[in-house]
Design a protein around this motif. Sequence first.
Motif, PDB file in Angstrom:
ATOM      1  N   ARG A 121       0.810  -1.220   0.000  1.00  0.00           N
ATOM      2  CA  ARG A 121       0.000   0.000   0.000  1.00  0.00           C
ATOM      3  C   ARG A 121       0.847   1.275   0.000  1.00  0.00           C
ATOM      4  N   SER A 122       2.189   1.146   0.052  1.00  0.00           N
ATOM      5  CA  SER A 122       3.007   2.355   0.087  1.00  0.00           C
ATOM      6  C   SER A 122       2.811   3.127  -1.216  1.00  0.00           C
ATOM      7  N   THR A 123       2.641   4.410  -1.105  1.00  0.00           N
ATOM      8  CA  THR A 123       2.273   5.184  -2.290  1.00  0.00           C
ATOM      9  C   THR A 123       3.290   6.278  -2.630  1.00  0.00           C
ATOM     10  N   THR A 124       4.320   6.385  -1.824  1.00  0.00           N
ATOM     11  CA  THR A 124       5.232   7.505  -2.052  1.00  0.00           C
ATOM     12  C   THR A 124       6.125   7.275  -3.263  1.00  0.00           C
ATOM     13  N   GLY A 125       6.267   6.029  -3.663  1.00  0.00           N
ATOM     14  CA  GLY A 125       7.112   5.751  -4.813  1.00  0.00           C
ATOM     15  C   GLY A 125       8.584   5.821  -4.506  1.00  0.00           C
ATOM     16  N   ASN A 218      17.952  -3.700   3.822  1.00  0.00           N
ATOM     17  CA  ASN A 218      17.565  -2.290   3.720  1.00  0.00           C
ATOM     18  C   ASN A 218      16.625  -2.007   2.556  1.00  0.00           C
ATOM     19  N   GLY A 219      16.419  -3.017   1.708  1.00  0.00           N
ATOM     20  CA  GLY A 219      15.549  -2.749   0.557  1.00  0.00           C
ATOM     21  C   GLY A 219      14.721  -3.945   0.156  1.00  0.00           C
ATOM     22  N   LEU A 220      14.275  -4.719   1.125  1.00  0.00           N
ATOM     23  CA  LEU A 220      13.506  -5.927   0.813  1.00  0.00           C
ATOM     24  C   LEU A 220      12.196  -5.575   0.111  1.00  0.00           C
ATOM     25  N   ILE A 221      11.928  -6.251  -0.988  1.00  0.00           N
ATOM     26  CA  ILE A 221      10.707  -5.970  -1.749  1.00  0.00           C
ATOM     27  C   ILE A 221       9.743  -7.156  -1.691  1.00  0.00           C
ATOM     28  N   LEU A 222      10.218  -8.311  -2.154  1.00  0.00           N
ATOM     29  CA  LEU A 222       9.311  -9.459  -2.169  1.00  0.00           C
ATOM     30  C   LEU A 222      10.092 -10.769  -2.170  1.00  0.00           C
ATOM     31  N   LEU A 223       9.402 -11.808  -1.795  1.00  0.00           N
ATOM     32  CA  LEU A 223       9.975 -13.157  -1.783  1.00  0.00           C
ATOM     33  C   LEU A 223       9.012 -14.071  -2.521  1.00  0.00           C
ATOM     34  N   ARG A 224       9.563 -14.916  -3.381  1.00  0.00           N
ATOM     35  CA  ARG A 224       8.703 -15.855  -4.111  1.00  0.00           C
ATOM     36  C   ARG A 224       9.171 -17.265  -3.824  1.00  0.00           C
ATOM     37  N   PRO A 252       1.022  -6.360   5.472  1.00  0.00           N
ATOM     38  CA  PRO A 252      -0.199  -7.091   5.111  1.00  0.00           C
ATOM     39  C   PRO A 252      -0.129  -7.631   3.680  1.00  0.00           C
ATOM     40  N   GLN A 253      -0.615  -8.842   3.506  1.00  0.00           N
ATOM     41  CA  GLN A 253      -0.655  -9.477   2.187  1.00  0.00           C
ATOM     42  C   GLN A 253      -2.071  -9.461   1.615  1.00  0.00           C
ATOM     43  N   ALA A 254      -3.019  -9.236   2.483  1.00  0.00           N
ATOM     44  CA  ALA A 254      -4.430  -9.273   2.054  1.00  0.00           C
ATOM     45  C   ALA A 254      -5.264  -8.499   3.056  1.00  0.00           C
ATOM     46  N   LYS A 277      -2.275  -7.526  -5.127  1.00  0.00           N
ATOM     47  CA  LYS A 277      -1.802  -7.988  -6.435  1.00  0.00           C
ATOM     48  C   LYS A 277      -0.397  -8.571  -6.327  1.00  0.00           C
ATOM     49  N   VAL A 278      -0.168  -9.616  -7.089  1.00  0.00           N
ATOM     50  CA  VAL A 278       1.157 -10.238  -7.093  1.00  0.00           C
ATOM     51  C   VAL A 278       1.681 -10.251  -8.522  1.00  0.00           C
ATOM     52  N   VAL A 279       2.992 -10.380  -8.647  1.00  0.00           N
ATOM     53  CA  VAL A 279       3.557 -10.427  -9.998  1.00  0.00           C
ATOM     54  C   VAL A 279       3.270 -11.803 -10.585  1.00  0.00           C
ATOM     55  N   PRO A 280       3.148 -11.911 -11.901  1.00  0.00           N
ATOM     56  CA  PRO A 280       2.758 -13.189 -12.511  1.00  0.00           C
ATOM     57  C   PRO A 280       3.827 -14.272 -12.339  1.00  0.00           C
TER      58      PRO A 280
END
Lengths: 295, 132
Positions: A121-125, A218-224, A252-254, A277-280
């Motif tokens: 939900r972070s929106t600052t970009g 310091n920059g964790l984005i996602l884990l698959r 939060p994931q959902a 939303k998740v990446v494909p």
Amino acid sequence: MNKKGQIILVLILVMTIALAIGLSVIQKSLVDVSTSTKVEQSSRAFSAAEAGIERVLQQAGITDIAFPENDSAAQIADTGLIPCIPGSIGCAQGVGTQQAVLEYPPLSKEEIAHIWLADYRSTTGSLPPNCGPNIKCHYIQNSLDVFWGNNSTDDKAALELTLVYFDGSKYTSKKWYLDHQSANRNVPNNFETVPCNGTTLAGYQCTKRLNFSAQEANGLILLRARLLYNSFSQPFAVQAIGTCGVDCSLPPQARVLESVGTSGETQRKVRVFQLYKVVPHWFDYAIFSAGDISK
Amino acid sequence: MREKGVSLIESLLVVVIISVIVLLMANLPNAMGLIQKSKHLSLAREIAAKALEDKRSISYANLVDDTTPVSDPRINLLPQGTGLSIVEPCNLLICTNSENIKYVKVTITWKENNKPQTVTLSTFIGEGGLNQ
């Protein structure tokens, strides 16, 4: 022979039978009418509840809708986030406790689970993801526990993990390949073997604590996560480390949406888990191809 | 000496019995009518719910604004049964931000002893929403 009084007995018998039949028919008709009316109200309430969910999916913050044409309405509530941050409003876990395990539905072979480490939900970009000046909104611990495999089967799954993080100048990925210690694959795969004698999390075969470098953390984005070699669907879970609240919790994931439809005296409830939303599934191979992508 | 004939009690009993039976017989057609009515109501609700689910199974992009008759063959089981399915844009008084939401209303009508009966189900279907 004295037959006086017999006619009365016969009449009483006839009357009793007629009364029983008549009353049962009347009762059945009343019950049928009542039931069909209730069922109709139930359908109206359910349709209103579904409409409430549709409405709030499109616009957050909606709390009620009404359909006066068929006397139905719905109350909608955003009832929480999964997983919740210990100590936050509406979270069952109190301040100073470790965030609960985040369990995913069982994954079939090569199916992918996506875990946001940065707040969707972070929106600052900004990078790394921030939710305000000097407020990081991503998981900032240097380790994370993963669990996989069903402890009640002999199906030994391996696990491929892909970490995506921002290293300060670009997005980077890192892989882990973990295998069941006693899998004995026909073709050696050079995966890191992991003891799989049960875990602290009931029902799971294997666990591994992933360690991140300071730069990664310091920059964790996602884990698959992707299960390999499994014949059946197997569970997968992750758990944040530490008890320091937001910084020690997965974002939060959902979110959970609940809509209660009402018509007459009937209420129907619809609850929806809206996964962010998740990446494909082809993300890893399209973005991290070893060579140029040929079109 | 006892006299042959019908006593007052016996006469009263016969009157009561006949009254009860007449009352029940008079109400039986009404009760049977109610049973029939509830059957029709349940059937109409089933048809309306299915029509609504059929609309929900259509992808939002293909959900066009129109008014179409409900094509469920079970509608013929209702006396003079007809059905209409209406899809229209969400009222701007409700969807104030022009969200991609359609208002869907299914109405089933039939006649019960020449009196019109109606079942109406209404809902919203949104882009990316339930079943989409």
